[in-house]
Design a protein around this motif. Structure first.
Motif, PDB file in Angstrom:
ATOM      1  N   TRP B  11      -1.181   2.231   2.079  1.00  0.00           N
ATOM      2  CA  TRP B  11      -0.915   2.468   0.671  1.00  0.00           C
ATOM      3  C   TRP B  11      -2.229   2.785  -0.021  1.00  0.00           C
ATOM      4  O   TRP B  11      -2.325   2.723  -1.211  1.00  0.00           O
ATOM      5  CB  TRP B  11      -0.254   1.245   0.033  1.00  0.00           C
ATOM      6  CG  TRP B  11      -1.094   0.004   0.077  1.00  0.00           C
ATOM      7  CD1 TRP B  11      -2.094  -0.340  -0.757  1.00  0.00           C
ATOM      8  CD2 TRP B  11      -0.995  -1.019   1.052  1.00  0.00           C
ATOM      9  NE1 TRP B  11      -2.630  -1.534  -0.397  1.00  0.00           N
ATOM     10  CE2 TRP B  11      -1.985  -1.991   0.729  1.00  0.00           C
ATOM     11  CE3 TRP B  11      -0.190  -1.252   2.159  1.00  0.00           C
ATOM     12  CZ2 TRP B  11      -2.170  -3.152   1.466  1.00  0.00           C
ATOM     13  CZ3 TRP B  11      -0.379  -2.409   2.903  1.00  0.00           C
ATOM     14  CH2 TRP B  11      -1.363  -3.346   2.559  1.00  0.00           C
ATOM     15  N   ALA B  12      -3.213   3.172   0.735  1.00  0.00           N
ATOM     16  CA  ALA B  12      -4.549   3.445   0.215  1.00  0.00           C
ATOM     17  C   ALA B  12      -5.048   2.248  -0.575  1.00  0.00           C
ATOM     18  O   ALA B  12      -5.869   2.385  -1.464  1.00  0.00           O
ATOM     19  CB  ALA B  12      -4.552   4.685  -0.672  1.00  0.00           C
ATOM     20  N   GLY B  13      -4.552   1.117  -0.261  1.00  0.00           N
ATOM     21  CA  GLY B  13      -4.969  -0.068  -1.004  1.00  0.00           C
ATOM     22  C   GLY B  13      -6.185  -0.707  -0.397  1.00  0.00           C
ATOM     23  O   GLY B  13      -7.002  -1.301  -1.083  1.00  0.00           O
ATOM     24  N   THR B  15      -8.413   1.024   1.392  1.00  0.00           N
ATOM     25  CA  THR B  15      -9.472   2.007   1.616  1.00  0.00           C
ATOM     26  C   THR B  15     -10.397   1.821   0.445  1.00  0.00           C
ATOM     27  O   THR B  15      -9.971   1.365  -0.599  1.00  0.00           O
ATOM     28  CB  THR B  15      -8.902   3.422   1.501  1.00  0.00           C
ATOM     29  OG1 THR B  15      -7.602   3.421   1.989  1.00  0.00           O
ATOM     30  CG2 THR B  15      -9.754   4.434   2.206  1.00  0.00           C
ATOM     31  N   SER B 143      -4.621  19.823   3.442  1.00  0.00           N
ATOM     32  CA  SER B 143      -5.524  18.664   3.372  1.00  0.00           C
ATOM     33  C   SER B 143      -5.203  17.635   4.435  1.00  0.00           C
ATOM     34  O   SER B 143      -6.114  17.044   5.040  1.00  0.00           O
ATOM     35  CB  SER B 143      -5.458  18.010   1.994  1.00  0.00           C
ATOM     36  OG  SER B 143      -5.949  18.878   1.016  1.00  0.00           O
ATOM     37  N   LYS B 147      -7.110  16.433   8.433  1.00  0.00           N
ATOM     38  CA  LYS B 147      -7.370  15.063   8.880  1.00  0.00           C
ATOM     39  C   LYS B 147      -6.465  14.672  10.036  1.00  0.00           C
ATOM     40  O   LYS B 147      -6.348  13.510  10.361  1.00  0.00           O
ATOM     41  CB  LYS B 147      -7.128  14.074   7.721  1.00  0.00           C
ATOM     42  CG  LYS B 147      -7.952  14.354   6.487  1.00  0.00           C
ATOM     43  CD  LYS B 147      -9.418  14.097   6.682  1.00  0.00           C
ATOM     44  CE  LYS B 147      -9.768  12.745   6.111  1.00  0.00           C
ATOM     45  NZ  LYS B 147     -11.220  12.498   6.116  1.00  0.00           N
ATOM     46  N   ALA B 182       1.008  15.134  -2.552  1.00  0.00           N
ATOM     47  CA  ALA B 182       0.092  14.738  -3.620  1.00  0.00           C
ATOM     48  C   ALA B 182      -0.567  13.402  -3.328  1.00  0.00           C
ATOM     49  O   ALA B 182      -0.658  12.534  -4.184  1.00  0.00           O
ATOM     50  CB  ALA B 182       0.789  14.721  -4.983  1.00  0.00           C
ATOM     51  N   ALA B 183      -1.007  13.251  -2.065  1.00  0.00           N
ATOM     52  CA  ALA B 183      -1.816  12.082  -1.698  1.00  0.00           C
ATOM     53  C   ALA B 183      -2.959  12.579  -0.829  1.00  0.00           C
ATOM     54  O   ALA B 183      -3.382  11.929   0.113  1.00  0.00           O
ATOM     55  CB  ALA B 183      -0.970  11.077  -0.930  1.00  0.00           C
ATOM     56  N   CYS B 184      -3.470  13.765  -1.179  1.00  0.00           N
ATOM     57  CA  CYS B 184      -4.348  14.528  -0.295  1.00  0.00           C
ATOM     58  C   CYS B 184      -5.643  13.805   0.056  1.00  0.00           C
ATOM     59  O   CYS B 184      -6.193  13.985   1.134  1.00  0.00           O
ATOM     60  CB  CYS B 184      -4.666  15.875  -0.930  1.00  0.00           C
ATOM     61  SG  CYS B 184      -3.235  16.635  -1.690  1.00  0.00           S
ATOM     62  N   GLY B 185      -6.142  12.974  -0.869  1.00  0.00           N
ATOM     63  CA  GLY B 185      -7.384  12.275  -0.582  1.00  0.00           C
ATOM     64  C   GLY B 185      -7.163  11.119   0.372  1.00  0.00           C
ATOM     65  O   GLY B 185      -8.114  10.541   0.878  1.00  0.00           O
ATOM     66  N   PHE B 186      -5.917  10.770   0.620  1.00  0.00           N
ATOM     67  CA  PHE B 186      -5.598   9.646   1.496  1.00  0.00           C
ATOM     68  C   PHE B 186      -4.759  10.139   2.660  1.00  0.00           C
ATOM     69  O   PHE B 186      -3.800   9.502   3.069  1.00  0.00           O
ATOM     70  CB  PHE B 186      -4.826   8.564   0.718  1.00  0.00           C
ATOM     71  CG  PHE B 186      -5.197   8.458  -0.723  1.00  0.00           C
ATOM     72  CD1 PHE B 186      -4.246   8.554  -1.717  1.00  0.00           C
ATOM     73  CD2 PHE B 186      -6.527   8.263  -1.097  1.00  0.00           C
ATOM     74  CE1 PHE B 186      -4.598   8.460  -3.062  1.00  0.00           C
ATOM     75  CE2 PHE B 186      -6.884   8.167  -2.443  1.00  0.00           C
ATOM     76  CZ  PHE B 186      -5.916   8.269  -3.422  1.00  0.00           C
ATOM     77  N   GLU B 198      -0.089   6.102   3.504  1.00  0.00           N
ATOM     78  CA  GLU B 198      -1.257   6.982   3.444  1.00  0.00           C
ATOM     79  C   GLU B 198      -2.298   6.567   4.473  1.00  0.00           C
ATOM     80  O   GLU B 198      -2.219   5.485   5.050  1.00  0.00           O
ATOM     81  CB  GLU B 198      -1.852   6.926   2.027  1.00  0.00           C
ATOM     82  CG  GLU B 198      -0.898   7.493   0.991  1.00  0.00           C
ATOM     83  CD  GLU B 198      -0.998   6.812  -0.360  1.00  0.00           C
ATOM     84  OE1 GLU B 198      -0.979   5.574  -0.415  1.00  0.00           O
ATOM     85  OE2 GLU B 198      -1.085   7.525  -1.372  1.00  0.00           O
TER      86      GLU B 198
END
Lengths: 430, 221, 534
Positions: B11-13, B15, B143, B147, B182-186, B198
């Motif tokens: 959950w990108a929590g 990171t 994106s 990765k 729309a979670a491209c950074g993660f 994510e």
């Protein structure tokens, strides 16, 4: 602070609550001065609000970069029919992930911006059109909206001002094209999400046939700050023509991908090397897409000296768009990435206009054939010619967006294409 | 702080530089249990319409769902405007939008069935056929692809033992490709029913599958 | 020259033209003789500007503009044939051919296809796509329509026609992007709609075809003749397309004051009766028990002799609302010259009117005949039921002169007219009820002669002969007119135009009208006409 990494070079304006779960709560928001801008707007009157936003130079943050205050001023000043404010939260541009963060960490900031904008354009109805995948995000937003209604900040006679504004959350169902403003209106009306011919423009004939203004989430989130502090204050950041701060979404081969709120005009290489902690695994930079998948690719060399504002990026041969910076290292298989991008457009094309409907599918098929080692040199000429016929010939610019990466990658990475064509093998690793 | 079963349930929590629980990042601590009848009408359409529990022959609509439907209707100047939220609601209840469902929704809103078919087929998220209990949507766009999104996709197909777009034999999983979430950074990002996962790596995939299976076994019926 | 506020002046391909404000570039170009290629635009439907074939170059505009929706403005300089405009059209046409199957040898549309025409005119010699084409296959849409999905150019005229004109949304676009295709709601197709045949006319390519016409005839073999639909009193302007002296199909003809660009499915598909059935081919005279075929002169002389012997016993006559104004006028004159008497006619009526909701004023009328109004203007009276039968009891037993024009008398017994001193039947077919006739005389159908019908509004409209009548069949106005000429000692009228002009002397409403006045669009008579029994 932006999310999930913090940089001390950031300007924490819209993103100050990112990563702070308390920031969603109405009490916290009000404690920190929230909804004060709304009160001030009511005292100023709608036209003064529009002037202030014009003075700030705020440009649409969804990609088009059209001055927001000017857009608001297109709306009739004496409404004879219902006006609508639409918030475009259909964030689907590959590389972009800022609106989701804005909505899930600071929903009240967006709600306040929506209310002020609706007030300025004399609208009593506002819709926040969110993409269907944003279930969790919209639930956060819906709870915040519920609290705002309960607190008297939305609905009838807001804070005793006599102003009525209703806000409704509307979920989409999976279509990138619904991020285009006229397609969004069609989708809101319960139709296929196909863009409309302009003219007529939304300010004349928009949602349900009524005068409508559409703004991006980030644009509207900036509005309370501009109203509180004044348009001139907002100009302290950015450049003459690209004012204020911007949320930059960095993804790809950097050590610290994420959202960063920086003044417009921030140097691109600083963003990559300093703020984002440089390239992963110490690899060299190969290419950057500076504004989401719809804009031309820049080579590493072209990135030097580029500042992240609308003018500077355009001068470098690309566009700032929604400021989604996709960073690619030396091992990136450019043809594969371009093919994937074009596959995306072929999948998302609404199918109305012939050049897009046929062209996106055709480009995708050729690129796949080249990627599989079955291409020919004439294919590159065909790709360029087809791209030319897809540019400037359609109702909306999805067609142009599909063509841009093809053209720029052939121009700048031709050797990779030729390697696949001549040797029939992959040059470079994904 | 809630026990994290493994390093990156995604959950990108965990990171980056924040110390947050999954509930805080997903907003569950703020939203709580949303009422099935829709809560305040302004948010009546902001509900997950991809649930694990599906009732293909449920009535359209009754009880709480009927209340939510009426709230939705009240937010649009005409019935046609409520079409997408109504289809979302129908899918939430039934799990997919069949021709029969299209016909019923058309009747509810005074539209022609052909028109509703045209609208339904335009949007990707309406399942035209029944899907597994968990619809796993893996983003393979640029994106996430940079990765390793394709490897994550391959891992999901392998660990659910399915072909792309097909439902597993036990009816639990359907794996499809998603466009940018729309979670491209993660990235790589995956959406399972209505939840985002994510920073997923192929190594995380078996754990996610086990977690879902355990959830299924633990839930009532 | 200063422009009044209601017009604008612009230059198209070097020619200056002044048009009313609001005119699109496409329409303005037509006025200087430039037909800009287009698919999705149609004057009777909305303009979505999506085919992108009509793009033209406008000086000062950043990109080519769609001429079907761009309004003409003062001082605009428009180029439809510039290198840019031609390149864009060539590009768009190439896009159409990427997935279009090479079906021309088996496609009904070949020869009248706008993809063939445009590509031939300004497309590339070779399409450059080597990719596999997407395939949709053939679909039965119900009613008269088959859909070949691969050929479709996605102009959506068919969908918009059903939505905007018939206002029964049976068609939709399914899916999106290159996967989009036209479809119905699964098995629920076009059956039960009444105007769906028009989508076949609208389709610019052979994607929508008529089942009735499938594989029947090649477009270039067909002769086109302007005519008027005889199926009801709306009087839709049509074209009869013929080959081998048979009607192969019916198409609408544009007339904005009557039927726009449309005809209903009933009229469109109801033409077989023109082609088939046993026809009367020679004048028949009955003497005692024997019937003999003879020449026209002999027959007409025989008729006049018998008529002379029967004078004083009264005349009763039956006419038909399927006969032209000229036929009916001559018939009325004959009745008068033979002593005068009541002329009745029968016509079927439907109990419902079927409007095309999107085109006010157009409907399939309850009156299922084309010229009841013409009959009424000549003081003929309707009798019988709404199924077109009955009402002839006193006529059947008449003992004086009994004349029948056109009515098939299919419900009448074989002793119909058995007591008459003279029973003359002018018609296209025989039948039981003509067995007692002294003279059975062959006349032509409307499709085989020139003439006019008067529609429900009193609009008189011309039709032209598309077929050659069988054997000795002649227009009723000619042969009946010859009888009248004999009885009045005047010259025989030999042209339909003169026959029509003579009507003007009989009927005040037609006074002064000539064929030239009517042209191809018709003109309304001077007084409104209520139908008996309404």
């Amino acid at each position: 602070m932006a999310y999930p990494y913090v940089s001390d070079r950031e300007v924490r304006l819209l993103s100050k609550s990112f990563g702070d779960p308390k920031g969603r709560r109405l009490e916290t928001y009000v404690e920190r001065g929230g909804y004060g801008a709304l009160k001030k707007a009511f005292e100023m009157g709608p036209d003064a609000v529009i002037d202030e936003v014009k003075a700030s130079g705020l440009r649409g943050r969804g990609g088009a970069g059209f001055p927001a205050g000017v857009k608001w001023s297109f709306m009739p000043k004496e409404p004879t029919r219902p006006h609508y404010l639409l918030c475009n939260a259909d964030e689907s541009e590959p590389g972009t992930f800022k609106d989701r963060e804005l909505m899930r960490w600071d929903p009240h900031q967006l709600i306040e911006g929506v209310l002020i904008a609706a007030y300025a354009i004399r609208a009593k109805q506002a819709y926040i059109y969110c993409r269907g995948e944003f279930f969790e995000t919209t639930q956060i937003l819906a709870k915040a909206l519920e609290d705002a209604y309960a607190g008297g900040y939305v609905g009838k006679d807001i804070l005793g001002s006599g102003v009525d504004i209703d806000v409704t959350i509307h979920l989409g169902a999976g279509a990138y094209i619904c991020g285009e403003e006229t397609a969004l209106m069609n989708s809101l009306e319960g139709r296929r999400g196909q863009p409309r011919v302009k003219p007529p423009f939304p300010a004349a004939v928009g949602a349900f046939g009524m005068p409508t203004t559409i703004n991006n989430v980030e644009t509207l989130s900036a509005v309370p700050h501009i109203v509180s502090n004044g348009g001139a204050w907002y100009r302290q950041w950015g450049t003459e023509r690209s004012t204020g701060t911007k949320l930059f979404c960095v993804s790809g081969h950097v050590n610290k991908p994420g959202n960063y709120e920086l003044p417009l005009g921030f140097p691109l290489m600083d963003l990559i090397e300093d703020v984002c902690g440089g390239m992963t695994n110490g690899k060299a930079l190969k290419a950057v897409i500076p504004g989401g998948s719809s804009v031309p690719i820049l080579t590493a060399a072209e990135c030097k000296g580029v500042n992240l504002d609308y003018e500077s990026v355009q001068a470098a041969g690309s566009m700032l768009g929604c400021a989604a910076v996709i960073v690619m290292d030396e091992d990136t298989h450019i043809v594969k990435q371009v093919r994937r991008i074009v596959d995306f457009y072929a999948h998302e094309s609404c199918g109305q206009c012939t050049p897009c409907r046929e062209g996106t599918a055709w480009l995708a098929k050729i690129l796949r054939r080249i990627e599989d080692g079955k291409g020919a040199e004439e294919d590159l000429d065909t790709l360029l010619s087809v791209s030319r016929h897809m540019t400037g010939t359609t109702i909306c610019v999805l067609s142009d967006s599909a063509a841009a990466p093809v053209v720029s990658s052939i121009q700048k990475f031709k050797d990779e294409y030729l390697a696949l064509i001549r040797r029939g093998e992959r040059a470079g690793v994904a | 702080m809630k026990e994290i079963p493994f390093k990156n349930p995604g959950w990108a929590g965990n990171t980056g530089e924040f110390d947050l629980t999954e509930a805080e990042v997903r907003g569950e601590d703020f939203v709580g249990e949303r009422p099935r009848a829709g809560g305040h009408p302004s948010g009546a359409s902001a509900y997950p319409y991809m649930l694990a529990e599906k009732t293909p022959d449920a009535k359209l609509f009754e009880g709480d769902y009927q209340a939510r439907f009426e709230k939705i209707l009240s937010r649009y100047p005409n019935k046609q405007g409520a079409l997408l939220p109504t289809l979302n609601l129908a899918q939430e209840v039934r799990g997919h939008v069949s021709p029969e469902t299209m016909n019923e929704v058309a009747g509810l809103l005074g539209l022609s069935p052909a028109y509703v078919r045209g609208v339904t087929s335009f949007y990707t998220m309406y399942n035209k056929r029944p899907v597994g209990r968990y619809l796993i949507q893996v983003c393979t766009n640029v994106s996430c692809s940079l990765k390793g999104g394709d490897d994550v996709m391959a891992a999901f197909l392998r660990y659910t033992d399915t072909e792309l777009g097909e439902t597993s034999e036990d009816g639990l999983f359907t794996v499809i490709e998603a466009e940018c979430l729309a979670a491209c950074g993660f990235g790589p990002a995956v959406q399972i029913n209505s939840q985002y996962y994510e920073n997923v790596t192929p190594a995380d995939v078996p754990g996610i599958i086990e977690r879902l299976k355990a959830e299924r076994a633990g839930s009532a019926g | 020259m200063a422009d009044s506020p209601a017009t604008v002046t612009l230059t198209i391909d070097g020619q200056e033209v002044t048009v009313p404000k609001g005119t699109t570039l496409l329409q303005a170009a037509k006025q200087v003789g430039q037909e800009i290629p287009h698919y999705c635009y149609h004057p009777g439907l909305s303009s979505p500007a999506m085919c992108r074939l009509c793009l033209v170059e406008v000086e000062g505009a950043p990109k080519p503009v769609p001429s079907c929706v761009t309004q003409a403005m003062n001082g605009q300089v428009v180029k439809t044939q510039s290198p840019l405009a031609r390149e864009m059209r060539e590009g768009v046409l190439e896009f159409y051919l990427v997935n279009h199957p090479l079906d021309c040898p088996i496609c009904d549309m070949s020869g009248e296809c706008n993809l063939q025409n445009y590509v031939h005119r300004e497309g590339r010699d070779h399409g450059r796509s080597v990719e596999p084409k997407r395939v949709f296959g053939r679909d039965d849409f119900g009613g008269d329509v088959l859909f070949y999905g691969d050929r479709c150019v996605m102009c959506t005229r068919c969908v918009r026609f059903m939505n905007e004109m018939e206002q029964d949304s049976r068609l939709t676009v399914v899916e999106r992007g290159n996967r989009s295709v036209i479809d119905t709601f699964y098995d629920h197709g076009l059956e039960g709609t009444h105007w769906h045949g028009n989508i076949v006319d609208l389709c610019p390519v052979g994607a929508l075809v008529s089942k009735d016409f499938l594989y029947k005839a090649r477009a270039w073999d067909l002769a086109h003749t302007p005519s008027i639909c005889p199926s009801c009193s709306q009087g839709c302007n049509i074209e009869l397309h013929t080959r081998d002296n048979l009607v192969q199909r019916v198409k609408p003809r544009e007339n904005l004051e009557v039927n726009g660009w449309w005809i209903c499915d009933h009229g469109r598909l109801d033409y077989e009766w023109i082609n088939h059935g046993q026809r009367l081919e020679a004048p028949l005279v009955r003497d005692g028990g024997a019937t003999r075929a003879t020449e026209w002169k002999d027959a007409l002389v025989t008729l006049l002799d018998r008529a002379g012997a029967a004078v004083g016993k009264g005349v009763k006559a039956v006419a038909s609302p399927f006969a032209s104004n000229e036929d009916l006028a001559a018939f009325a004159a004959l009745v008068k010259e033979l002593g005068g008497g009541p002329i009745v006619y029968r016509s079927a009526r439907s109990d419902v009117e079927i409007p095309l909701k999107g085109y006010p004023g157009l409907a399939r009328r309850k009156d299922l005949s084309p010229n009841a109004v013409g009959a009424e203007l000549l003081e003929m009276t309707r009798v019988g039921g709404d199924d077109g039968t009955g009402g002839l009891d006193d006529v059947a037993k008449h003992e004086g002169i009994l004349l029948v024009l056109g009515d098939f008398l299919h419900d009448q017994p074989s002793d119909f007219g058995g007591k008459a001193a003279l029973y003359a039947y002018f018609g296209t077919r025989g039948g039981a009820a003509t067995e007692a006739a002294h003279l059975v005389l062959p006349v032509t159908t409307f499709a085989e002669q020139e003439g006019t019908f008067t529609n429900f509004q009193g609009r008189v409209q011309r039709f032209w002969p598309a077929l050659t009548g069988p054997g000795a069949a002649r227009p009723a106005w000619l042969v009946i007119g010859a009888l009248v000429a004999q009885l009045t000692s005047t010259d025989v009228i030999r042209s339909a135009a003169d026959a029509f002009a003579r009507m003007g002397q009989q009927v005040p409403a037609f006074a002064g009208l000539t064929y030239d006045d009517l042209g191809t669009r018709g003109a309304v008579v001077s007084e409104t006409v209520p139908l008996t029994g309404d």
